[in-house]
Enzyme design. Structure first.
Site, PDB file in Angstrom:
ATOM      1  N   ASN A  91       0.828  -1.201   0.000  1.00 19.19           N
ATOM      2  CA  ASN A  91       0.000   0.000   0.000  1.00 19.19           C
ATOM      3  C   ASN A  91       0.867   1.258   0.000  1.00 19.19           C
ATOM      4  O   ASN A  91       2.015   1.220   0.429  1.00 19.19           O
ATOM      5  CB  ASN A  91      -0.898   0.024   1.246  1.00 19.19           C
ATOM      6  CG  ASN A  91      -1.933  -1.061   1.216  1.00 19.19           C
ATOM      7  OD1 ASN A  91      -2.658  -1.220   0.246  1.00 19.19           O
ATOM      8  ND2 ASN A  91      -2.006  -1.841   2.275  1.00 19.19           N
ATOM      9  N   SER A  97      -1.257   2.013   6.550  1.00 22.62           N
ATOM     10  CA  SER A  97      -1.480   2.338   7.968  1.00 22.62           C
ATOM     11  C   SER A  97      -0.182   2.479   8.745  1.00 22.62           C
ATOM     12  O   SER A  97      -0.102   3.257   9.676  1.00 22.62           O
ATOM     13  CB  SER A  97      -2.382   1.286   8.619  1.00 22.62           C
ATOM     14  OG  SER A  97      -1.790   0.012   8.523  1.00 22.62           O
ATOM     15  N   HIS A 102       6.006  -2.633   3.449  1.00 19.79           N
ATOM     16  CA  HIS A 102       5.660  -4.021   3.724  1.00 19.79           C
ATOM     17  C   HIS A 102       4.735  -4.544   2.641  1.00 19.79           C
ATOM     18  O   HIS A 102       4.020  -3.785   2.001  1.00 19.79           O
ATOM     19  CB  HIS A 102       5.020  -4.192   5.107  1.00 19.79           C
ATOM     20  CG  HIS A 102       3.755  -3.441   5.316  1.00 19.79           C
ATOM     21  ND1 HIS A 102       3.716  -2.085   5.539  1.00 19.79           N
ATOM     22  CD2 HIS A 102       2.470  -3.855   5.335  1.00 19.79           C
ATOM     23  CE1 HIS A 102       2.460  -1.695   5.690  1.00 19.79           C
ATOM     24  NE2 HIS A 102       1.682  -2.748   5.555  1.00 19.79           N
ATOM     25  N   HIS A 104       1.779  -7.551   1.791  1.00 21.34           N
ATOM     26  CA  HIS A 104       0.845  -8.545   2.295  1.00 21.34           C
ATOM     27  C   HIS A 104       0.833  -9.678   1.277  1.00 21.34           C
ATOM     28  O   HIS A 104       0.731  -9.441   0.076  1.00 21.34           O
ATOM     29  CB  HIS A 104      -0.571  -7.959   2.419  1.00 21.34           C
ATOM     30  CG  HIS A 104      -0.671  -6.890   3.446  1.00 21.34           C
ATOM     31  ND1 HIS A 104      -0.938  -7.162   4.770  1.00 21.34           N
ATOM     32  CD2 HIS A 104      -0.528  -5.551   3.348  1.00 21.34           C
ATOM     33  CE1 HIS A 104      -0.966  -6.027   5.445  1.00 21.34           C
ATOM     34  NE2 HIS A 104      -0.708  -5.039   4.608  1.00 21.34           N
TER      35      HIS A 104
END
Length: 114
Positions: A91, A97, A102, A104
């Site tokens: 993202n 967030s 990172h 997923h």
């Protein structure tokens, strides 16, 4: 004065303050089974070095990016072999967030909205 960068992954996960089930780890990257998964099988992959996001990577980070992609390929390949499908994504901006790069990696039924 150097600005201190604080984020959940550096402060809690990589420091060991919050224990997580490890999926994969080497000198450059860390992957763990998400503790509040979105999918039945959900791994979070991140660099051990603080990098804010995909678009803040620099030329000096090319080997790190390759190592992240090697790990993502191995984890997603394992999910493909075991479950027949996988998703891999990161993202940016307001969708991110935690301001630490990172990915997923997920497979299976969606357990909750994201």
């Amino acid at each position: 004065m150097t600005e201190t960068v604080c984020d959940f992954y550096c402060d809690k996960i990589l420091s060991g303050v919050v224990p997580v089930p490890v999926c994969f780890e080497n000198e450059q990257v860390f992957a763990f089974h998400h503790t509040n998964p979105i999918w039945e099988n959900h791994v979070v992959l991140l660099p051990k070095k603080h990098v804010e996001s995909l678009i803040t990577l620099e030329e000096a980070d090319n080997e790190l990016l390759l190592e992240l992609m090697r790990a993502a390929k191995a984890i997603a390949g394992d999910f493909m072999a075991r479950f027949g499908a996988a998703r891999v994504y990161t993202n940016l901006g307001e969708y991110q967030s935690s301001k630490h790069l990172h990915w997923h990696i997920g497979s299976g039924k969606q357990l909750r909205p994201y």
